[in-house]
Enzyme design. Structure first.
Site, PDB file in Angstrom:
ATOM      1  N   LYS A  44       0.852  -1.187   0.000  1.00 10.49           N
ATOM      2  CA  LYS A  44       0.000   0.000   0.000  1.00 10.49           C
ATOM      3  C   LYS A  44       0.889   1.239   0.000  1.00 10.49           C
ATOM      4  CE  LYS A  44      -3.978   2.234   0.590  1.00 10.49           C
ATOM      5  NZ  LYS A  44      -3.469   3.538   0.104  1.00 10.49           N
ATOM      6  N   CYS A 128      -0.162  12.099  -6.951  1.00 10.71           N
ATOM      7  CA  CYS A 128      -0.873  12.378  -5.703  1.00 10.71           C
ATOM      8  C   CYS A 128      -0.935  13.884  -5.498  1.00 10.71           C
ATOM      9  CB  CYS A 128      -0.173  11.714  -4.518  1.00 10.71           C
ATOM     10  SG  CYS A 128       1.272  12.605  -3.945  1.00 10.71           S
TER      11      CYS A 128
END
Length: 310
Positions: A44, A128
Protein backbone atom coordinates in the site's frame (compact mmCIF):
# COMPACT_ATOMS: atom_id res chain seq x y z
CA UNK A 1 5.38 -21.98 -23.79
CA UNK A 2 6.10 -19.80 -20.78
CA UNK A 3 4.71 -16.63 -19.23
CA UNK A 4 7.83 -16.14 -17.13
CA UNK A 5 9.41 -12.71 -17.31
CA UNK A 6 12.53 -11.00 -16.01
CA UNK A 7 12.59 -7.73 -14.09
CA UNK A 8 15.86 -6.28 -12.82
CA UNK A 9 17.45 -9.59 -13.76
CA UNK A 10 15.09 -11.51 -11.48
CA UNK A 11 12.87 -14.19 -13.01
CA UNK A 12 9.16 -13.97 -12.14
CA UNK A 13 6.63 -16.76 -12.74
CA UNK A 14 4.41 -14.32 -14.64
CA UNK A 15 4.05 -10.56 -15.21
CA UNK A 16 1.07 -10.02 -12.89
CA UNK A 17 0.91 -7.86 -9.77
CA UNK A 18 -1.66 -6.07 -7.66
CA UNK A 19 -2.06 -2.33 -8.07
CA UNK A 20 -0.96 -0.47 -4.97
CA UNK A 21 -3.97 0.28 -2.82
CA UNK A 22 -5.72 -3.00 -3.53
CA UNK A 23 -5.41 -5.98 -1.16
CA UNK A 24 -2.17 -4.70 0.38
CA UNK A 25 -3.13 -2.60 3.41
CA UNK A 26 -2.28 -5.14 6.11
CA UNK A 27 0.27 -7.88 6.71
CA UNK A 28 -2.51 -10.46 6.30
CA UNK A 29 -3.47 -9.09 2.87
CA UNK A 30 0.14 -8.88 1.70
CA UNK A 31 0.77 -12.44 2.86
CA UNK A 32 -2.21 -13.55 0.76
CA UNK A 33 -0.69 -11.82 -2.26
CA UNK A 34 2.68 -13.44 -1.58
CA UNK A 35 1.02 -16.87 -1.54
CA UNK A 36 -1.11 -16.19 -4.64
CA UNK A 37 -0.30 -16.88 -8.29
CA UNK A 38 0.84 -13.25 -8.80
CA UNK A 39 4.38 -12.92 -10.09
CA UNK A 40 5.07 -10.08 -7.61
CA UNK A 41 3.18 -7.59 -5.45
CA UNK A 42 3.44 -4.03 -4.21
CA UNK A 43 2.62 -2.63 -0.77
CA UNK A 44 0.00 0.00 0.00
CA UNK A 45 1.25 3.48 -0.78
CA UNK A 46 2.69 4.73 2.51
CA UNK A 47 2.85 8.19 3.98
CA UNK A 48 5.24 8.90 6.85
CA UNK A 49 2.49 8.50 9.45
CA UNK A 50 -0.65 6.39 9.80
CA UNK A 51 -3.68 7.75 7.96
CA UNK A 52 -7.29 6.68 8.47
CA UNK A 53 -8.28 8.06 5.06
CA UNK A 54 -11.49 9.70 3.92
CA UNK A 55 -14.94 9.03 5.41
CA UNK A 56 -17.08 6.16 4.09
CA UNK A 57 -18.43 5.41 1.58
CA UNK A 58 -15.22 6.14 -0.30
CA UNK A 59 -15.09 3.20 -2.74
CA UNK A 60 -18.00 1.87 -4.79
CA UNK A 61 -18.13 -0.77 -7.53
CA UNK A 62 -20.10 0.52 -10.51
CA UNK A 63 -21.18 -1.26 -13.73
CA UNK A 64 -17.98 -0.62 -15.72
CA UNK A 65 -15.47 -0.48 -12.89
CA UNK A 66 -15.16 1.57 -9.73
CA UNK A 67 -15.02 5.06 -8.29
CA UNK A 68 -13.06 5.95 -5.18
CA UNK A 69 -11.71 8.76 -3.07
CA UNK A 70 -9.80 6.83 -0.46
CA UNK A 71 -7.66 9.60 1.02
CA UNK A 72 -4.48 7.51 1.26
CA UNK A 73 -5.42 5.27 4.20
CA UNK A 74 -2.30 3.37 5.28
CA UNK A 75 -0.43 2.14 8.33
CA UNK A 76 2.58 4.42 7.88
CA UNK A 77 5.92 3.88 6.17
CA UNK A 78 7.56 2.01 9.06
CA UNK A 79 4.84 -0.67 8.93
CA UNK A 80 5.45 -1.52 5.26
CA UNK A 81 9.20 -1.05 5.37
CA UNK A 82 9.45 -3.44 8.36
CA UNK A 83 7.31 -5.98 6.48
CA UNK A 84 9.58 -5.82 3.44
CA UNK A 85 12.72 -6.08 5.54
CA UNK A 86 11.35 -9.14 7.35
CA UNK A 87 10.63 -10.84 4.00
CA UNK A 88 13.75 -9.71 2.19
CA UNK A 89 15.42 -13.11 2.24
CA UNK A 90 12.21 -14.95 1.28
CA UNK A 91 11.18 -12.93 -1.76
CA UNK A 92 13.36 -12.30 -4.78
CA UNK A 93 11.68 -9.04 -5.85
CA UNK A 94 9.87 -6.53 -3.65
CA UNK A 95 7.97 -3.34 -4.45
CA UNK A 96 7.51 -0.76 -1.68
CA UNK A 97 5.13 2.10 -2.54
CA UNK A 98 5.66 5.51 -0.96
CA UNK A 99 4.39 9.06 -1.21
CA UNK A 100 4.32 12.21 0.92
CA UNK A 101 1.77 14.87 1.73
CA UNK A 102 4.32 17.60 1.00
CA UNK A 103 7.56 18.04 -0.91
CA UNK A 104 9.57 17.78 2.31
CA UNK A 105 7.76 14.63 3.46
CA UNK A 106 8.42 12.95 0.11
CA UNK A 107 12.13 13.65 0.41
CA UNK A 108 12.14 12.54 4.06
CA UNK A 109 10.42 9.24 3.23
CA UNK A 110 12.82 8.45 0.41
CA UNK A 111 15.78 9.30 2.65
CA UNK A 112 14.38 6.86 5.23
CA UNK A 113 14.26 4.10 2.62
CA UNK A 114 17.73 4.96 1.32
CA UNK A 115 19.16 4.77 4.85
CA UNK A 116 17.53 1.40 5.56
CA UNK A 117 18.69 -2.10 4.64
CA UNK A 118 15.87 -2.42 2.10
CA UNK A 119 17.24 -3.62 -1.24
CA UNK A 120 14.04 -3.94 -3.29
CA UNK A 121 12.26 -1.58 -5.65
CA UNK A 122 10.65 1.62 -4.42
CA UNK A 123 7.57 2.91 -6.24
CA UNK A 124 7.21 6.64 -5.71
CA UNK A 125 3.60 7.67 -6.34
CA UNK A 126 4.04 10.86 -8.32
CA UNK A 127 0.30 10.85 -8.95
CA UNK A 128 -0.87 12.38 -5.70
CA UNK A 129 -1.97 15.81 -4.47
CA UNK A 130 0.67 18.44 -3.89
CA UNK A 131 -0.78 21.44 -2.09
CA UNK A 132 -4.33 22.85 -2.05
CA UNK A 133 -5.11 24.72 -5.23
CA UNK A 134 -2.21 23.14 -7.11
CA UNK A 135 -2.28 20.15 -9.46
CA UNK A 136 -0.88 16.79 -8.45
CA UNK A 137 2.90 16.66 -8.78
CA UNK A 138 3.03 14.74 -12.05
CA UNK A 139 0.93 17.42 -13.79
CA UNK A 140 3.41 20.09 -12.69
CA UNK A 141 6.39 19.43 -14.96
CA UNK A 142 8.68 22.01 -13.38
CA UNK A 143 8.05 20.65 -9.88
CA UNK A 144 8.48 17.06 -11.11
CA UNK A 145 11.92 17.85 -12.52
CA UNK A 146 12.99 19.74 -9.40
CA UNK A 147 11.83 16.94 -7.11
CA UNK A 148 13.46 14.15 -9.13
CA UNK A 149 16.70 16.12 -9.30
CA UNK A 150 16.79 16.32 -5.50
CA UNK A 151 15.73 12.69 -5.02
CA UNK A 152 18.41 11.32 -7.32
CA UNK A 153 21.05 13.43 -5.59
CA UNK A 154 20.91 10.88 -2.75
CA UNK A 155 18.70 7.93 -3.73
CA UNK A 156 20.72 5.01 -5.13
CA UNK A 157 18.26 2.09 -5.00
CA UNK A 158 15.88 0.99 -7.79
CA UNK A 159 13.12 3.59 -8.11
CA UNK A 160 9.98 3.62 -10.25
CA UNK A 161 7.24 6.22 -10.64
CA UNK A 162 3.47 5.78 -10.53
CA UNK A 163 2.06 8.24 -13.06
CA UNK A 164 -1.39 9.68 -13.60
CA UNK A 165 -2.96 9.45 -17.06
CA UNK A 166 -1.93 12.06 -19.60
CA UNK A 167 -4.29 13.07 -22.39
CA UNK A 168 -2.26 15.27 -24.72
CA UNK A 169 0.55 14.20 -27.09
CA UNK A 170 2.54 17.28 -26.08
CA UNK A 171 2.36 16.17 -22.44
CA UNK A 172 3.67 12.70 -23.34
CA UNK A 173 6.59 14.42 -25.05
CA UNK A 174 7.25 16.84 -22.18
CA UNK A 175 7.07 14.24 -19.43
CA UNK A 176 9.18 11.70 -21.30
CA UNK A 177 11.87 14.33 -21.90
CA UNK A 178 12.03 14.93 -18.13
CA UNK A 179 11.98 11.25 -17.13
CA UNK A 180 14.72 10.32 -19.60
CA UNK A 181 17.14 12.52 -17.64
CA UNK A 182 16.99 10.25 -14.59
CA UNK A 183 18.05 6.64 -13.85
CA UNK A 184 14.53 5.37 -13.29
CA UNK A 185 13.82 1.64 -13.12
CA UNK A 186 10.30 1.96 -14.51
CA UNK A 187 7.18 4.05 -14.83
CA UNK A 188 3.75 2.71 -13.93
CA UNK A 189 0.94 3.81 -16.27
CA UNK A 190 -1.62 4.70 -14.96
CA UNK A 191 -3.22 5.73 -11.72
CA UNK A 192 -6.99 6.20 -11.78
CA UNK A 193 -8.57 8.87 -13.96
CA UNK A 194 -9.19 11.64 -11.47
CA UNK A 195 -12.39 13.42 -10.51
CA UNK A 196 -15.06 11.36 -12.18
CA UNK A 197 -18.62 11.48 -10.91
CA UNK A 198 -21.09 8.59 -10.66
CA UNK A 199 -24.77 9.15 -9.83
CA UNK A 200 -27.34 6.90 -8.16
CA UNK A 201 -30.37 7.93 -10.22
CA UNK A 202 -32.91 6.41 -7.83
CA UNK A 203 -31.56 8.47 -4.94
CA UNK A 204 -30.55 11.38 -7.19
CA UNK A 205 -27.26 11.59 -5.35
CA UNK A 206 -23.58 10.78 -5.70
CA UNK A 207 -22.32 7.37 -4.56
CA UNK A 208 -19.23 8.31 -2.53
CA UNK A 209 -19.01 10.80 0.33
CA UNK A 210 -15.61 12.56 0.01
CA UNK A 211 -15.12 15.56 -2.28
CA UNK A 212 -18.82 15.90 -2.97
CA UNK A 213 -18.81 12.61 -4.88
CA UNK A 214 -15.80 13.27 -7.11
CA UNK A 215 -13.42 10.32 -7.29
CA UNK A 216 -10.90 8.34 -9.31
CA UNK A 217 -12.26 5.98 -11.97
CA UNK A 218 -10.94 2.42 -12.33
CA UNK A 219 -11.87 -0.67 -14.30
CA UNK A 220 -13.18 -0.86 -17.87
CA UNK A 221 -13.61 2.92 -17.94
CA UNK A 222 -9.88 3.53 -18.02
CA UNK A 223 -8.39 0.72 -20.13
CA UNK A 224 -8.13 2.67 -23.42
CA UNK A 225 -6.48 5.57 -21.59
CA UNK A 226 -4.12 3.22 -19.74
CA UNK A 227 -3.13 1.46 -22.98
CA UNK A 228 -2.49 4.79 -24.67
CA UNK A 229 -0.18 5.87 -21.84
CA UNK A 230 1.70 2.55 -21.85
CA UNK A 231 2.15 2.83 -25.62
CA UNK A 232 3.15 6.49 -25.57
CA UNK A 233 5.80 6.11 -22.88
CA UNK A 234 7.11 2.84 -24.35
CA UNK A 235 7.75 4.78 -27.57
CA UNK A 236 9.39 7.75 -25.83
CA UNK A 237 11.36 6.50 -22.83
CA UNK A 238 14.90 5.13 -22.81
CA UNK A 239 14.84 1.32 -23.22
CA UNK A 240 16.37 1.02 -19.74
CA UNK A 241 13.15 2.44 -18.23
CA UNK A 242 10.59 -0.35 -18.14
CA UNK A 243 6.81 0.12 -18.21
CA UNK A 244 4.29 -1.35 -15.79
CA UNK A 245 0.77 -1.30 -17.23
CA UNK A 246 -2.17 -0.65 -14.91
CA UNK A 247 -5.79 0.05 -15.75
CA UNK A 248 -8.82 -1.96 -16.82
CA UNK A 249 -7.26 -5.40 -16.42
CA UNK A 250 -10.08 -7.89 -15.98
CA UNK A 251 -9.24 -10.68 -18.45
CA UNK A 252 -6.23 -12.37 -20.00
CA UNK A 253 -6.88 -10.36 -23.15
CA UNK A 254 -6.46 -7.14 -21.15
CA UNK A 255 -3.09 -8.42 -19.90
CA UNK A 256 -2.12 -9.34 -23.47
CA UNK A 257 -3.01 -5.85 -24.71
CA UNK A 258 -0.95 -4.10 -22.05
CA UNK A 259 2.09 -6.23 -22.93
CA UNK A 260 1.48 -5.69 -26.66
CA UNK A 261 1.65 -1.94 -25.98
CA UNK A 262 5.00 -2.37 -24.23
CA UNK A 263 4.36 -3.26 -20.59
CA UNK A 264 6.87 -5.53 -18.85
CA UNK A 265 4.60 -6.12 -15.87
CA UNK A 266 0.83 -5.68 -15.50
CA UNK A 267 -1.02 -4.64 -12.34
CA UNK A 268 -4.61 -5.46 -11.42
CA UNK A 269 -6.72 -3.11 -9.30
CA UNK A 270 -10.53 -2.96 -9.48
CA UNK A 271 -10.93 -6.56 -10.67
CA UNK A 272 -8.67 -7.81 -7.86
CA UNK A 273 -10.82 -5.93 -5.35
CA UNK A 274 -13.94 -7.52 -6.82
CA UNK A 275 -12.68 -11.08 -7.31
CA UNK A 276 -9.92 -11.62 -4.76
CA UNK A 277 -6.43 -13.08 -5.18
CA UNK A 278 -7.75 -16.08 -7.14
CA UNK A 279 -7.94 -13.75 -10.13
CA UNK A 280 -4.22 -14.15 -10.82
CA UNK A 281 -4.52 -17.86 -11.55
CA UNK A 282 -7.41 -17.18 -13.94
CA UNK A 283 -5.57 -14.37 -15.72
CA UNK A 284 -2.48 -16.52 -16.22
CA UNK A 285 -4.59 -19.32 -17.72
CA UNK A 286 -6.39 -16.90 -20.05
CA UNK A 287 -3.13 -15.26 -21.15
CA UNK A 288 -1.61 -18.68 -21.86
CA UNK A 289 -4.64 -19.64 -23.95
CA UNK A 290 -4.28 -16.49 -26.08
CA UNK A 291 -0.56 -17.09 -26.56
CA UNK A 292 -1.13 -20.71 -27.53
CA UNK A 293 -3.81 -19.74 -30.06
CA UNK A 294 -1.44 -17.21 -31.62
CA UNK A 295 1.58 -19.49 -31.58
CA UNK A 296 3.61 -17.40 -29.15
CA UNK A 297 6.07 -19.21 -26.89
CA UNK A 298 7.07 -16.32 -24.60
CA UNK A 299 6.07 -12.76 -23.73
CA UNK A 300 8.97 -11.31 -25.73
CA UNK A 301 7.37 -12.67 -28.92
CA UNK A 302 4.76 -9.90 -28.80
CA UNK A 303 5.83 -7.39 -26.13
CA UNK A 304 5.79 -3.85 -27.52
CA UNK A 305 4.97 -5.07 -31.03
CA UNK A 306 1.62 -3.33 -31.52
CA UNK A 307 1.08 -2.69 -35.23
CA UNK A 308 -0.10 0.56 -36.73
CA UNK A 309 -2.15 0.86 -39.91
CA UNK A 310 -0.04 1.81 -42.92
Amino acid sequence: MTVETSFLGITLANPLMNASGVHCMTVAEMDELAQSAAGAFVTKTATRDYRAGNPQPRYVDVPLGSINSMGLPNEGLAYYLDYCLARQNQQALQFLSVVGLSYDEIVENLRTIEASDYQGVTEFNLSCPNVPGKPQIAYDFELTERLLTEVFSFFTKPLGLKLPPYFDIAHFDQMAAILNRFPLTYVNCVNSIGNGLYIDVDKEQVVIKPKGGFGGLGGDYIKPTALANVRAFHQRLNPSIKIIGTGGVRTGQDVFEHILCGASLVQVGTALHQEGVGIFERLVAELEAIMEAKGYTCLEDFQGKLREIN
